[in-house]
Design an enzyme around this catalytic site. Structure first.
Site, mmCIF file in Angstrom:
data_model
loop_
_atom_site.group_PDB
_atom_site.id
_atom_site.type_symbol
_atom_site.label_atom_id
_atom_site.label_comp_id
_atom_site.label_asym_id
_atom_site.label_seq_id
_atom_site.Cartn_x
_atom_site.Cartn_y
_atom_site.Cartn_z
ATOM 1 N N GLU A 48 35.866 41.960 49.728
ATOM 2 C CA GLU A 48 36.822 42.761 50.506
ATOM 3 C C GLU A 48 36.483 44.234 50.466
ATOM 4 O OE1 GLU A 48 40.321 45.179 51.529
ATOM 5 O OE2 GLU A 48 39.172 45.180 49.677
ATOM 6 N N ASP A 63 47.751 42.438 49.482
ATOM 7 C CA ASP A 63 46.915 43.487 48.901
ATOM 8 C C ASP A 63 47.813 44.690 48.597
ATOM 9 O OD1 ASP A 63 44.676 44.885 48.017
ATOM 10 O OD2 ASP A 63 43.471 44.408 49.776
ATOM 11 N N HIS A 77 42.044 39.439 47.270
ATOM 12 C CA HIS A 77 40.646 39.564 46.827
ATOM 13 C C HIS A 77 40.534 39.876 45.336
ATOM 14 C CE1 HIS A 77 40.291 44.114 46.757
ATOM 15 N NE2 HIS A 77 41.274 44.048 47.635
ATOM 16 N N HIS A 125 42.423 53.109 43.673
ATOM 17 C CA HIS A 125 40.986 53.380 43.506
ATOM 18 C C HIS A 125 40.726 54.488 42.479
ATOM 19 C CE1 HIS A 125 39.149 51.121 47.188
ATOM 20 N NE2 HIS A 125 40.019 50.407 46.516
HETATM 21 ZN ZN LIG Z 1 42.423 45.781 48.039
#
Ligand SMILES: [Zn+2]
Length: 338
Positions: free
Chosen positions: A214, A235, A62, A315
């Protein structure tokens, strides 16, 4: 791979606004004459014919990333935010950003808590929470009212793009926001380019699927063939305390918080990595879901596995190493011709 990864990282693509990064990936696929196109939803797909055709495969990664939307223009002229994707406001505190208006104007700013100055708020700041209510964007314009900010063309629903701050170190580390999952996209495109350059063809027909929703859970819910037999999602692997994954291996994920991946396809990929001498780990991610599961939950009837490069501080302001990227691209290439 690094050039492409850098180009992707510099292209804004918060979920719902991923056009610029999709354009970079599409240009890379078009350069390989793979007939890249967008579905109605906007998923980027390309089909590579295989030597046989009894077990159609797909690779997905993604390009969409974390980001935010303008939720409200405050009386001060600053912007309240609504998050796109799951992250902690602490992870973007002090980050510079761009506001993309509906008219195509781009303005710069900084994400700050409403109480940011130690010299104004003193010890009061110690317990100041970081929430949707307290975080704001200070735009780099002379505004002191809602009307002045509106006059710049900023409105509710405009995209907020976090600056990625990509840096490739001589030591081989790549630090940047949004390595999740632009690293995965770059690994797929590099593997394909490498096979292409050697005149190789995949063993089975393979759909390349680059998704753009995603981070909100439905990226790969559409855009895959009816007769698909295997889906390998590429990923990031979760690196940190208690994790087997690191920044120097490709990880084959056995299970994440939404459940186990397909045991046979997972075994096949572990075996392939071992046979080919590709540095790899097997791991479980405690707070994680992927587009592989989005496909399954949407009714997809194929074997699904998940592989990817280890990414530290996911993140947040992330980091990986060229060794993890290389190992991931090698495993993808080995899988395509196996
Ligand atoms: Zn991801």
């Amino acid at each position: 791979m690094l050039d492409l990864l850098t180009a992707l990282l510099l292209s804004p693509s918060p979920t719902g606004f991923a056009g610029p990064a999709l354009d970079v990936a599409q240009a890379a696929l078009e350069a390989l004459n793979l007939g890249a196109r967008r579905t109605r939803k906007g998923v980027l797909v390309a089909d590579w014919p295989g030597m046989a055709s009894d077990w159609p495969r797909a690779l997905t990664a993604h390009v969409d990333t974390l980001g935010a939307m303008v939720k409200e223009i405050k009386g001060s002229g600053r912007l309240k935010l609504s998050p796109l994707g799951a992250f902690d406001w602490h992870s973007v505190e002090g980050e510079t950003c761009k506001v993309m208006t509906r008219q195509g104007r781009v303005l710069t700013g900084t994400i700050l808590p409403a109480q940011a100055s130690r010299h104004v708020h003193g010890r009061e700041m110690d317990d100041f929470p970081r929430t949707d209510e307290t975080m704001e964007v200070r735009i780099d314009e002379r505004v002191t009212s809602q009307a002045e900010t509106r006059a710049l063309g900023i409105d509710i629903g405009d995209a907020i793009v976090f600056d990625s701050r990509v840096h490739v170190a001589d030591s081989g580390f790549v630090r940047s926001r949004h390595l999740d999952d632009k690293a995965g996209v770059a690994c797929i495109l590099a593997a394909i380019a490498s096979l292409h350059a050697q005149g190789l063809q995949p063993s089975q027909p393979t759909r390349i699927h680059i998704s753009h929703y995603e981070e909100v859970g439905h990226g790969a819910a559409t855009g895959l063939p009816e007769d698909l037999a295997d889906l390998v999602a590429v990923d990031m692997a979760a690196v940190g305390e208690g994790q087997a994954s690191d920044e120097f291996h490709v990880t084959i994920c056995a299970k994440d918080s939404r459940g186990p991946y397909h045991a046979d396809l997972t075994d096949q990929l572990i075996q392939l990595a071992a046979t080919e001498g590709i540095p790899h780990k097997v791991d479980i991610y405690p707070y994680y879901g992927s587009d592989g599961e989005a496909y399954w939950r949407a009714g997809g009837d194929a074997r699904v596995a998940l592989i990817g490069p280890g990414v530290d501080a996911s993140h947040h302001y992330e980091r990986t190493h060229i060794e993890a990227l290389t190992a991931t691209a090698q495993l993808i290439a080995a899988y395509l011709v196996s």
